[in-house]
Write a protein that holds these residues in place. Structure first.
Motif, short mmCIF file in Angstrom:
data_model
loop_
_atom_site.label_atom_id
_atom_site.label_comp_id
_atom_site.label_asym_id
_atom_site.label_seq_id
_atom_site.Cartn_x
_atom_site.Cartn_y
_atom_site.Cartn_z
N LEU A 258 -5.97 7.24 -5.44
CA LEU A 258 -7.67 6.96 -4.73
C LEU A 258 -8.17 8.17 -3.30
O LEU A 258 -7.22 7.42 -2.79
CB LEU A 258 -8.45 5.20 -4.38
CG LEU A 258 -8.25 4.56 -5.98
CD1 LEU A 258 -8.13 2.81 -5.29
CD2 LEU A 258 -9.13 4.33 -6.90
N ASP A 259 -9.32 8.19 -3.43
CA ASP A 259 -9.22 9.42 -2.33
C ASP A 259 -9.78 9.04 -1.54
O ASP A 259 -10.42 8.50 -0.94
CB ASP A 259 -10.02 10.74 -2.90
CG ASP A 259 -10.61 11.97 -2.44
OD1 ASP A 259 -9.59 11.32 -1.04
OD2 ASP A 259 -11.44 12.63 -2.74
N ALA B 204 -11.31 -0.24 2.63
CA ALA B 204 -11.62 0.15 2.01
C ALA B 204 -11.43 0.32 0.20
O ALA B 204 -11.97 0.01 -0.64
CB ALA B 204 -11.90 2.22 1.64
N VAL B 205 -10.12 -0.47 -0.01
CA VAL B 205 -10.15 -0.83 -0.93
C VAL B 205 -10.34 -2.37 -1.45
O VAL B 205 -10.69 -2.12 -3.41
CB VAL B 205 -7.98 -0.53 -0.98
CG1 VAL B 205 -7.26 -1.14 -2.50
CG2 VAL B 205 -7.27 0.69 -0.84
N VAL C 203 -3.89 6.47 -1.83
CA VAL C 203 -4.24 5.74 -1.27
C VAL C 203 -3.68 5.14 -3.84
O VAL C 203 -4.33 5.47 -4.23
CB VAL C 203 -4.48 4.61 -0.73
CG1 VAL C 203 -5.37 4.49 -1.89
CG2 VAL C 203 -3.70 3.17 -0.86
N VAL C 204 -2.51 4.83 -3.48
CA VAL C 204 -2.49 4.11 -5.13
C VAL C 204 -2.90 2.86 -5.36
O VAL C 204 -1.62 2.01 -4.55
CB VAL C 204 -0.69 4.64 -5.47
CG1 VAL C 204 -0.13 4.83 -7.16
CG2 VAL C 204 -0.46 5.60 -5.08
N MET D 100 0.75 -1.20 -0.17
CA MET D 100 -0.03 -0.51 0.20
C MET D 100 1.17 1.17 -0.14
O MET D 100 1.88 1.50 0.80
CB MET D 100 -0.88 0.14 1.12
CG MET D 100 -1.62 0.78 1.69
SD MET D 100 -2.71 0.92 3.27
CE MET D 100 -3.29 -0.91 3.42
N ARG D 101 0.43 2.48 -0.45
CA ARG D 101 0.99 3.63 -0.66
C ARG D 101 0.12 4.61 -1.03
O ARG D 101 -0.38 4.34 -1.41
CB ARG D 101 2.10 3.18 -2.30
CG ARG D 101 3.24 4.99 -2.15
CD ARG D 101 3.60 4.59 -4.12
NE ARG D 101 3.02 5.70 -4.79
CZ ARG D 101 2.99 6.13 -5.87
NH1 ARG D 101 4.48 5.40 -6.64
NH2 ARG D 101 2.74 6.80 -6.22
N LEU D 102 0.56 5.37 0.39
CA LEU D 102 -0.16 6.34 0.76
C LEU D 102 0.66 7.44 -0.44
O LEU D 102 2.12 7.96 0.11
CB LEU D 102 0.28 6.77 2.01
CG LEU D 102 -0.65 5.17 3.16
CD1 LEU D 102 -0.79 5.87 4.13
CD2 LEU D 102 -2.35 4.60 2.48
#
Length: 71
Positions: free
Chosen positions: A23-24, A53-54, A16-17, A1-3
């Motif tokens: 993504l918002d 959420a993802v 988050v990418v 996970m990349r923020l």
């Protein structure tokens, strides 16, 4: 996970990418009652909430993300 944070300095939007798409994270931050990806976000289990959420597909792409400053 990349923020990431995208947008003008001081007015960034947390994202988050996922598969190259930003993504918002505004709905997650709002649910956690935080405004940024800081210590309160982490203390309130923010990373798990983002992962949920993802997985649920409940986050929208951030419009114009490719044109925004990364900061």
């Amino acid at each position: 996970m990349r923020l990431a944070r995208l947008g003008p300095r001081g007015a960034e939007t947390a994202t988050v990418v996922v598969d190259g798409t930003h993504l918002d994270l505004t709905p997650v931050l709002t649910a956690l009652d935080v405004t940024d990806l800081g210590p309160a976000f982490l203390a309130r289990d923010g990373l798990s909430r983002v992962a949920e959420a993802v997985a649920a597909g409940s986050l929208e792409p951030l419009a114009g993300a490719d044109d925004l400053r990364v900061g």
